[in-house]
Design a protein around this motif. Structure first.
Motif, mmCIF file in Angstrom:
data_model
loop_
_atom_site.group_PDB
_atom_site.id
_atom_site.type_symbol
_atom_site.label_atom_id
_atom_site.label_comp_id
_atom_site.label_asym_id
_atom_site.label_seq_id
_atom_site.Cartn_x
_atom_site.Cartn_y
_atom_site.Cartn_z
ATOM 1 N N MET A 214 0.852 -1.184 0.000
ATOM 2 C CA MET A 214 0.000 0.000 0.000
ATOM 3 C C MET A 214 0.900 1.251 0.000
ATOM 4 O O MET A 214 1.196 1.820 1.047
ATOM 5 N N PRO A 215 1.361 1.711 -1.181
ATOM 6 C CA PRO A 215 2.174 2.925 -1.231
ATOM 7 C C PRO A 215 1.428 4.108 -0.625
ATOM 8 O O PRO A 215 0.220 4.274 -0.822
ATOM 9 N N TYR A 216 2.173 4.912 0.126
ATOM 10 C CA TYR A 216 1.600 6.071 0.808
ATOM 11 C C TYR A 216 2.202 7.322 0.198
ATOM 12 O O TYR A 216 3.415 7.550 0.284
ATOM 13 N N LEU A 217 1.366 8.125 -0.455
ATOM 14 C CA LEU A 217 1.812 9.328 -1.152
ATOM 15 C C LEU A 217 1.406 10.550 -0.339
ATOM 16 O O LEU A 217 0.248 10.687 0.038
ATOM 17 N N ALA A 218 2.366 11.439 -0.062
ATOM 18 C CA ALA A 218 2.084 12.613 0.770
ATOM 19 C C ALA A 218 2.692 13.854 0.133
ATOM 20 O O ALA A 218 3.713 14.391 0.597
ATOM 21 N N PRO A 219 2.090 14.344 -0.943
ATOM 22 C CA PRO A 219 2.634 15.527 -1.627
ATOM 23 C C PRO A 219 2.476 16.785 -0.785
ATOM 24 O O PRO A 219 1.653 16.842 0.132
ATOM 25 N N THR A 220 3.268 17.804 -1.123
ATOM 26 C CA THR A 220 3.195 19.090 -0.419
ATOM 27 C C THR A 220 2.654 20.204 -1.297
ATOM 28 O O THR A 220 2.550 21.338 -0.845
ATOM 29 N N ASN A 221 2.317 19.897 -2.538
ATOM 30 C CA ASN A 221 1.706 20.910 -3.401
ATOM 31 C C ASN A 221 0.631 20.262 -4.267
ATOM 32 O O ASN A 221 0.641 19.042 -4.496
ATOM 33 N N GLN A 222 -0.278 21.079 -4.751
ATOM 34 C CA GLN A 222 -1.428 20.565 -5.497
ATOM 35 C C GLN A 222 -1.033 19.907 -6.817
ATOM 36 O O GLN A 222 -1.580 18.862 -7.175
ATOM 37 N N ASP A 223 -0.093 20.505 -7.532
ATOM 38 C CA ASP A 223 0.278 19.946 -8.830
ATOM 39 C C ASP A 223 0.804 18.518 -8.698
ATOM 40 O O ASP A 223 0.506 17.651 -9.527
ATOM 41 N N GLU A 224 1.588 18.275 -7.651
ATOM 42 C CA GLU A 224 2.099 16.928 -7.419
ATOM 43 C C GLU A 224 0.943 15.968 -7.125
ATOM 44 O O GLU A 224 0.910 14.841 -7.625
ATOM 45 N N ALA A 225 -0.004 16.433 -6.318
ATOM 46 C CA ALA A 225 -1.170 15.604 -6.006
ATOM 47 C C ALA A 225 -1.984 15.308 -7.259
ATOM 48 O O ALA A 225 -2.430 14.167 -7.473
ATOM 49 N N PHE A 226 -2.198 16.326 -8.091
ATOM 50 C CA PHE A 226 -2.949 16.124 -9.330
ATOM 51 C C PHE A 226 -2.254 15.104 -10.232
ATOM 52 O O PHE A 226 -2.905 14.303 -10.907
ATOM 53 N N GLY A 227 -0.924 15.132 -10.240
ATOM 54 C CA GLY A 227 -0.177 14.169 -11.048
ATOM 55 C C GLY A 227 -0.394 12.748 -10.568
ATOM 56 O O GLY A 227 -0.594 11.829 -11.376
ATOM 57 N N PHE A 228 -0.366 12.553 -9.252
ATOM 58 C CA PHE A 228 -0.620 11.222 -8.697
ATOM 59 C C PHE A 228 -2.030 10.755 -9.058
ATOM 60 O O PHE A 228 -2.239 9.579 -9.394
ATOM 61 N N LEU A 229 -2.999 11.664 -8.958
ATOM 62 C CA LEU A 229 -4.381 11.296 -9.247
ATOM 63 C C LEU A 229 -4.552 10.868 -10.704
ATOM 64 O O LEU A 229 -5.288 9.921 -11.008
ATOM 65 N N LYS A 230 -3.860 11.562 -11.593
ATOM 66 C CA LYS A 230 -3.992 11.246 -13.018
ATOM 67 C C LYS A 230 -3.333 9.921 -13.371
ATOM 68 O O LYS A 230 -3.874 9.131 -14.157
ATOM 69 N N SER A 231 -2.182 9.631 -12.762
ATOM 70 C CA SER A 231 -1.427 8.439 -13.148
ATOM 71 C C SER A 231 -1.791 7.193 -12.350
ATOM 72 O O SER A 231 -1.769 6.078 -12.873
ATOM 73 N N ASP A 232 -2.150 7.384 -11.074
ATOM 74 C CA ASP A 232 -2.336 6.221 -10.201
ATOM 75 C C ASP A 232 -3.756 6.016 -9.678
ATOM 76 O O ASP A 232 -4.072 4.948 -9.164
ATOM 77 N N HIS A 233 -4.610 7.065 -9.750
ATOM 78 C CA HIS A 233 -5.962 6.997 -9.202
ATOM 79 C C HIS A 233 -5.967 6.468 -7.760
ATOM 80 O O HIS A 233 -6.681 5.502 -7.438
ATOM 81 N N PRO A 234 -5.193 7.081 -6.875
ATOM 82 C CA PRO A 234 -5.129 6.595 -5.488
ATOM 83 C C PRO A 234 -6.388 6.937 -4.706
ATOM 84 O O PRO A 234 -7.189 7.774 -5.124
ATOM 85 N N ARG A 235 -6.543 6.309 -3.562
ATOM 86 C CA ARG A 235 -7.623 6.653 -2.638
ATOM 87 C C ARG A 235 -7.168 7.864 -1.835
ATOM 88 O O ARG A 235 -6.089 7.868 -1.236
#
Length: 279
Positions: free
Chosen positions: A1-22
């Protein structure tokens, strides 16, 4: 269960587009819902993203960051119209849950008994969603579609909740009925914002939760109350006609559908009267 903790919105948006995380923030709904041994492919924690927590004044109203906690709401210096939201915040689970749980998480969980939804409905809240494709804003009344259903794609996340300007003399109240005083799922709950001028109701907004798949405003009852003197409210039948027509309560272990309708009519009376006392 990879845990992603970005500090800016653009990084978060990138994760959402590529990985569709919860998406998680406080995690107070997510972790208790897991079955033993259940894991998710990846999690996106938005709580560390700059600008995602806190309440700020804008040119047109107020902005509540998606990772703002219920304790943040209670402690914030806000106009009297926001008392309805603060009262609801104090009903969200225990103090520990209020410290960790977020406003946006309460909306995205889309429970019919979500304590934060009726207060935000009477404050005319809108939800701002973001993705790598840009931002869009949708009225809260349109964002929650049904039980555990929201208008959000896998590539989007809630960025903020926006509340438009409201009169500095508007007042509000909230009431929740449960089988006990604290730590309970509601049988019914009511939120109201009122504007009283010269002893009469110039504006009334009422929303009810736990009596339909999605919390609902009561437009016919609101229209009926406008123009009435505050002293008339005690004798008015709040449940007559089509006043409660938007509600479709169910019968469950907490109460019957008939009981909920009887209760909610009286709760509406009490909450509106309580809100008027602030004027």
């Amino acid at each position: 269960m990879p845990y992603l903790a970005p500090t800016n919105q653009d990084e978060a948006f990138g994760f959402l587009k590529s990985d569709h995380p919860r998406i998680v923030a406080g995690g107070t709904d997510f972790f208790p819902s897991l079955r033993q041994g259940e894991v998710h492919e990846n999690l996106l924690d938005i709580s560390r993203i700059t600008g995602m927590r806190g309440i700020t004044r804008t040119d047109s109203g107020w902005r509540i960051g998606a990772a703002t906690t219920w304790t943040d709401i209670v402690r914030a210096p806000l106009p009297a119209a926001f008392d309805v939201l603060k009262m609801a915040a104090l009903e969200v689970g225990s103090l520990q849950i209020q410290n960790q749980g977020t406003v946006a998480g309460n909306l995205c969980n889309a429970s019919p008994a979500a304590d934060g939804v009726p207060p935000l409905l009477v404050l005319d809240a809108a939800v701002e969603l973001g993705s790598s494709s840009g931002l869009r804003t949708i009225a809260l009344a349109d964002f929650i579609l049904g039980v555990r259903k929201i208008d959000m794609t896998p590539e989007e996340m809630v960025v903020a909740i926006h509340i438009p300007d409201i009169s500095s003399t508007a007042t509000s109240a909230f009431s929740k009925l449960g089988s006990r005083k604290h730590l309970v799922i509601s049988i019914a709950m009511v939120a109201a914002v009122v504007q009283v001028d010269a002893g009469k109701l110039a504006d009334v907004r009422i929303a009810v939760g736990s009596c339909s798949p999605v919390a609902r405003r009561l437009p016919e009852l609101e229209a009926r109350l406008k123009g009435l003197a505050v002293k008339e409210l005690a004798q008015l039948d709040f449940g007559s006609g089509q006043a409660l027509a938007p509600l479709t309560p169910i019968t469950d272990v907490r109460g019957s559908a008939e009981y909920r309708l009887d209760v909610v009519a009286e709760l509406c009376r009490r909450v509106v009267i309580e809100a008027c006392r602030g004027n």
